[in-house]
Write a protein that holds these residues in place. Structure first.
Motif, PDB file in Angstrom:
ATOM      1  N   ARG A  65       0.867  -1.179   0.000  1.00  0.00           N
ATOM      2  CA  ARG A  65       0.000   0.000   0.000  1.00  0.00           C
ATOM      3  C   ARG A  65       0.897   1.220   0.000  1.00  0.00           C
ATOM      4  NH1 ARG A  65      -4.728  -0.127   4.351  1.00  0.00           N
ATOM      5  NH2 ARG A  65      -5.287   1.723   3.165  1.00  0.00           N
ATOM      6  N   PRO A  67       0.008   4.817   0.899  1.00  0.00           N
ATOM      7  CA  PRO A  67      -0.851   5.923   1.318  1.00  0.00           C
ATOM      8  C   PRO A  67      -0.102   7.264   1.283  1.00  0.00           C
ATOM      9  CG  PRO A  67      -0.135   4.686   3.219  1.00  0.00           C
ATOM     10  CD  PRO A  67       0.355   3.947   2.013  1.00  0.00           C
ATOM     11  N   THR A 106      -3.439   3.901   8.790  1.00  0.00           N
ATOM     12  CA  THR A 106      -4.399   3.922   7.698  1.00  0.00           C
ATOM     13  C   THR A 106      -5.761   3.412   8.163  1.00  0.00           C
ATOM     14  OG1 THR A 106      -3.784   1.689   7.025  1.00  0.00           O
ATOM     15  CG2 THR A 106      -2.654   3.494   5.924  1.00  0.00           C
ATOM     16  N   ARG A 111      -6.638   5.930   1.260  1.00  0.00           N
ATOM     17  CA  ARG A 111      -5.487   6.267   0.429  1.00  0.00           C
ATOM     18  C   ARG A 111      -4.621   7.332   1.079  1.00  0.00           C
ATOM     19  NH1 ARG A 111      -6.219   5.233  -5.538  1.00  0.00           N
ATOM     20  NH2 ARG A 111      -7.852   3.672  -5.587  1.00  0.00           N
TER      21      ARG A 111
END
Length: 142
Positions: A65, A67, A106, A111
């Motif tokens: 991920r 972010p 997160t 995002r």
């Protein structure tokens, strides 16, 4: 050339500055250049199924991920998180796998990091308060 204890101390201090008050996160590497601070991290905690609440250690897979985060020292933060997917221990459940969440970093399907979300919310509230004050001060408005 710096010894390993000095390097570990620098990485620990950078983790405290860039990822404050976050437990169960291991910083794998930090690279700083003129434009960005690149941080690679992964979770060290196990997974708790959001549906049944049972603890699972059976890892199904993992993925990355990226972010968005608040800039640090005038440089963009490029955060790369390794997130694991676990198998739910309850066989009868319809949803067999779930992804671990990193509280304080997160949210599900997020995002942006929590730091960026709270910063954007504060800016939005400040701008909204200024707009209301300006509207109330308008002499043409009843």
């Amino acid at each position: 050339m710096a010894d390993s204890s000095t390097v570990e101390e620098v990485v620990l201090r950078l983790k405290e500055l860039l990822l404050p008050s976050i437990t169960d996160v291991a910083v794998l590497s930090i690279a700083v250049n003129d434009q960005a601070v690149h941080i690679e991290a992964r979770s060290t905690a196990g997974g708790i199924c959001p549906g049944c609440g049972n603890w699972s250690r059976r890892i199904h897979s993992s993925y990355l991920r990226f972010p968005a985060d608040v800039p640090s020292g005038g440089r963009r933060d490029a955060l790369c998180l390794r997130v694991r997917r676990f198998l739910c221990p309850v066989i009868s459940r319809r949803r067999r796998t779930f992804a671990e969440q990193l509280p304080g970093v997160t949210r599900r399907y997020g995002r942006r990091t929590e730091r960026l979300r709270s910063t954007l919310a504060a800016v939005g509230r400040a701008l909204a308060a200024g707009r209301v004050s300006a509207w109330r001060a308008c002499s043409a408005c009843p």
